[in-house]
Design a protein around this motif. Sequence first.
Motif, PDB file in Angstrom:
ATOM      1  N   SER A  48      13.943  -3.692  58.901  1.00  0.00           N
ATOM      2  CA  SER A  48      14.110  -3.401  60.330  1.00  0.00           C
ATOM      3  C   SER A  48      15.090  -4.392  60.972  1.00  0.00           C
ATOM      4  CB  SER A  48      12.765  -3.433  61.058  1.00  0.00           C
ATOM      5  OG  SER A  48      12.226  -4.725  61.062  1.00  0.00           O
ATOM      6  N   GLN A  49      15.094  -5.633  60.493  1.00  0.00           N
ATOM      7  CA  GLN A  49      16.016  -6.649  61.016  1.00  0.00           C
ATOM      8  C   GLN A  49      17.464  -6.339  60.628  1.00  0.00           C
ATOM      9  OE1 GLN A  49      15.065 -10.620  59.683  1.00  0.00           O
ATOM     10  NE2 GLN A  49      17.101 -11.393  60.188  1.00  0.00           N
ATOM     11  N   TRP A  50      17.686  -5.895  59.386  1.00  0.00           N
ATOM     12  CA  TRP A  50      19.043  -5.704  58.871  1.00  0.00           C
ATOM     13  C   TRP A  50      19.491  -4.248  58.841  1.00  0.00           C
ATOM     14  CZ3 TRP A  50      22.480  -9.402  58.467  1.00  0.00           C
ATOM     15  CH2 TRP A  50      22.016 -10.721  58.429  1.00  0.00           C
ATOM     16  N   HIS A  51      18.745  -3.370  59.459  1.00  0.00           N
ATOM     17  CA  HIS A  51      19.155  -1.967  59.475  1.00  0.00           C
ATOM     18  C   HIS A  51      20.528  -1.866  60.140  1.00  0.00           C
ATOM     19  CE1 HIS A  51      19.276   2.310  60.117  1.00  0.00           C
ATOM     20  NE2 HIS A  51      18.256   2.411  59.274  1.00  0.00           N
ATOM     21  N   PRO A  52      21.495  -1.207  59.505  1.00  0.00           N
ATOM     22  CA  PRO A  52      22.860  -1.135  60.048  1.00  0.00           C
ATOM     23  C   PRO A  52      22.949  -0.548  61.452  1.00  0.00           C
ATOM     24  CG  PRO A  52      22.848  -0.438  57.769  1.00  0.00           C
ATOM     25  CD  PRO A  52      21.414  -0.609  58.176  1.00  0.00           C
ATOM     26  N   ASP A  53      22.019   0.292  61.829  1.00  0.00           N
ATOM     27  CA  ASP A  53      22.048   0.864  63.183  1.00  0.00           C
ATOM     28  C   ASP A  53      21.806  -0.188  64.263  1.00  0.00           C
ATOM     29  OD1 ASP A  53      22.598   3.308  62.112  1.00  0.00           O
ATOM     30  OD2 ASP A  53      20.568   4.116  62.375  1.00  0.00           O
ATOM     31  N   ASN A  54      21.317  -1.355  63.876  1.00  0.00           N
ATOM     32  CA  ASN A  54      21.078  -2.426  64.840  1.00  0.00           C
ATOM     33  C   ASN A  54      22.353  -3.167  65.221  1.00  0.00           C
ATOM     34  OD1 ASN A  54      18.339  -1.868  64.718  1.00  0.00           O
ATOM     35  ND2 ASN A  54      17.921  -3.476  63.228  1.00  0.00           N
ATOM     36  N   PHE A  55      23.473  -2.866  64.547  1.00  0.00           N
ATOM     37  CA  PHE A  55      24.710  -3.618  64.738  1.00  0.00           C
ATOM     38  C   PHE A  55      25.814  -2.699  65.258  1.00  0.00           C
ATOM     39  CE2 PHE A  55      22.112  -5.703  61.616  1.00  0.00           C
ATOM     40  CZ  PHE A  55      22.196  -7.043  61.966  1.00  0.00           C
ATOM     41  N   GLN A  56      26.573  -3.193  66.208  1.00  0.00           N
ATOM     42  CA  GLN A  56      27.663  -2.415  66.800  1.00  0.00           C
ATOM     43  C   GLN A  56      29.010  -2.815  66.203  1.00  0.00           C
ATOM     44  OE1 GLN A  56      26.793   0.108  68.731  1.00  0.00           O
ATOM     45  NE2 GLN A  56      24.690  -0.597  68.464  1.00  0.00           N
ATOM     46  N   ASN A  57      29.225  -4.091  66.030  1.00  0.00           N
ATOM     47  CA  ASN A  57      30.466  -4.612  65.475  1.00  0.00           C
ATOM     48  C   ASN A  57      30.619  -4.136  64.030  1.00  0.00           C
ATOM     49  OD1 ASN A  57      31.983  -6.575  63.817  1.00  0.00           O
ATOM     50  ND2 ASN A  57      32.229  -7.697  65.739  1.00  0.00           N
ATOM     51  N   GLU A  58      31.805  -3.619  63.684  1.00  0.00           N
ATOM     52  CA  GLU A  58      32.022  -3.053  62.333  1.00  0.00           C
ATOM     53  C   GLU A  58      31.831  -4.084  61.227  1.00  0.00           C
ATOM     54  OE1 GLU A  58      32.425  -0.006  60.881  1.00  0.00           O
ATOM     55  OE2 GLU A  58      31.783   0.622  62.874  1.00  0.00           O
ATOM     56  N   GLU A  59      32.303  -5.304  61.465  1.00  0.00           N
ATOM     57  CA  GLU A  59      32.154  -6.352  60.448  1.00  0.00           C
ATOM     58  C   GLU A  59      30.675  -6.691  60.232  1.00  0.00           C
ATOM     59  OE1 GLU A  59      33.421 -10.985  60.010  1.00  0.00           O
ATOM     60  OE2 GLU A  59      34.972  -9.608  60.748  1.00  0.00           O
ATOM     61  N   GLU A  60      29.952  -6.834  61.322  1.00  0.00           N
ATOM     62  CA  GLU A  60      28.517  -7.113  61.230  1.00  0.00           C
ATOM     63  C   GLU A  60      27.775  -5.940  60.594  1.00  0.00           C
ATOM     64  OE1 GLU A  60      27.341  -7.948  65.226  1.00  0.00           O
ATOM     65  OE2 GLU A  60      27.966 -10.051  65.106  1.00  0.00           O
ATOM     66  N   LYS A  61      28.197  -4.723  60.919  1.00  0.00           N
ATOM     67  CA  LYS A  61      27.566  -3.519  60.374  1.00  0.00           C
ATOM     68  C   LYS A  61      27.732  -3.470  58.848  1.00  0.00           C
ATOM     69  CE  LYS A  61      27.018   1.216  61.768  1.00  0.00           C
ATOM     70  NZ  LYS A  61      26.294   1.214  63.003  1.00  0.00           N
ATOM     71  N   LYS A  62      28.939  -3.799  58.356  1.00  0.00           N
ATOM     72  CA  LYS A  62      29.184  -3.807  56.904  1.00  0.00           C
ATOM     73  C   LYS A  62      28.330  -4.872  56.206  1.00  0.00           C
ATOM     74  CE  LYS A  62      33.789  -1.826  56.650  1.00  0.00           C
ATOM     75  NZ  LYS A  62      33.349  -0.542  56.175  1.00  0.00           N
ATOM     76  N   LYS A  63      28.230  -6.032  56.837  1.00  0.00           N
ATOM     77  CA  LYS A  63      27.378  -7.098  56.277  1.00  0.00           C
ATOM     78  C   LYS A  63      25.926  -6.634  56.244  1.00  0.00           C
ATOM     79  CE  LYS A  63      25.856 -11.827  57.134  1.00  0.00           C
ATOM     80  NZ  LYS A  63      25.874 -12.952  58.059  1.00  0.00           N
ATOM     81  N   ALA A  64      25.481  -5.992  57.313  1.00  0.00           N
ATOM     82  CA  ALA A  64      24.107  -5.493  57.385  1.00  0.00           C
ATOM     83  C   ALA A  64      23.861  -4.411  56.343  1.00  0.00           C
ATOM     84  CB  ALA A  64      23.809  -4.961  58.788  1.00  0.00           C
ATOM     85  N   GLU A  65      24.844  -3.545  56.114  1.00  0.00           N
ATOM     86  CA  GLU A  65      24.694  -2.490  55.103  1.00  0.00           C
ATOM     87  C   GLU A  65      24.469  -3.097  53.732  1.00  0.00           C
ATOM     88  OE1 GLU A  65      28.250  -0.189  55.619  1.00  0.00           O
ATOM     89  OE2 GLU A  65      27.349   1.063  57.168  1.00  0.00           O
ATOM     90  N   LYS A  66      25.276  -4.118  53.386  1.00  0.00           N
ATOM     91  CA  LYS A  66      25.116  -4.766  52.085  1.00  0.00           C
ATOM     92  C   LYS A  66      23.743  -5.422  51.982  1.00  0.00           C
ATOM     93  CE  LYS A  66      26.830  -8.295  48.994  1.00  0.00           C
ATOM     94  NZ  LYS A  66      25.506  -8.411  48.428  1.00  0.00           N
ATOM     95  N   LYS A  67      23.361  -6.119  53.032  1.00  0.00           N
ATOM     96  CA  LYS A  67      22.061  -6.789  53.049  1.00  0.00           C
ATOM     97  C   LYS A  67      20.926  -5.761  52.940  1.00  0.00           C
ATOM     98  CE  LYS A  67      20.175 -10.880  54.270  1.00  0.00           C
ATOM     99  NZ  LYS A  67      20.191 -12.042  53.420  1.00  0.00           N
TER     100      LYS A  67
END
Length: 154
Positions: free
Chosen positions: A70-89
């Motif tokens: 729930s913390q690292w779900h990609p939908d929680n991030f707006q910035n593309e760079e942060e979203k990609k990091k969250a996807e990997k995590k």
Amino acid sequence: MLLNSFLWAAIQDYETAQANSENDQQIREGLERAQRMLKQSQKRDYYKILGIKRNARKQEIIKAYRKLASQWHPDNFQNEEEKKKAEKKFIDIAAAKEVLTDPEMRRKFDAGEDPLDAESQQGGGHPFHRSWNTWQGFNPFSSGGPFKFKFHFN
């Protein structure tokens, strides 16, 4: 890493010992164990990903997974760079849960083999891979994946 340096030194020492005593079973087993540990140290550590101890029970694994997912779900991030990091995590978190909640996969992992690593598998890969783009068509956000998400909005 200090552990990798130690393991490399141990492997060299075992190889030297084996050259002087080729038929010694104990030396051969020590060399194989050091090589297996080095290989595992260079791969993902599912326990570390979830932040749990190696003796964690299934309930603890699932609890850690839910919290991190729930913390690292990609939908929680707006910035593309942060979203990609969250996807990997997020992928690593899902892979950790997959391995550690399955008794056979966990046994293999604890023995030094990554059951989701295509290199250690003979024939056939797995849906989890280090790169989001090379997931062999697996997408946890689509309805066709092995995960089912239900979102409840208040």
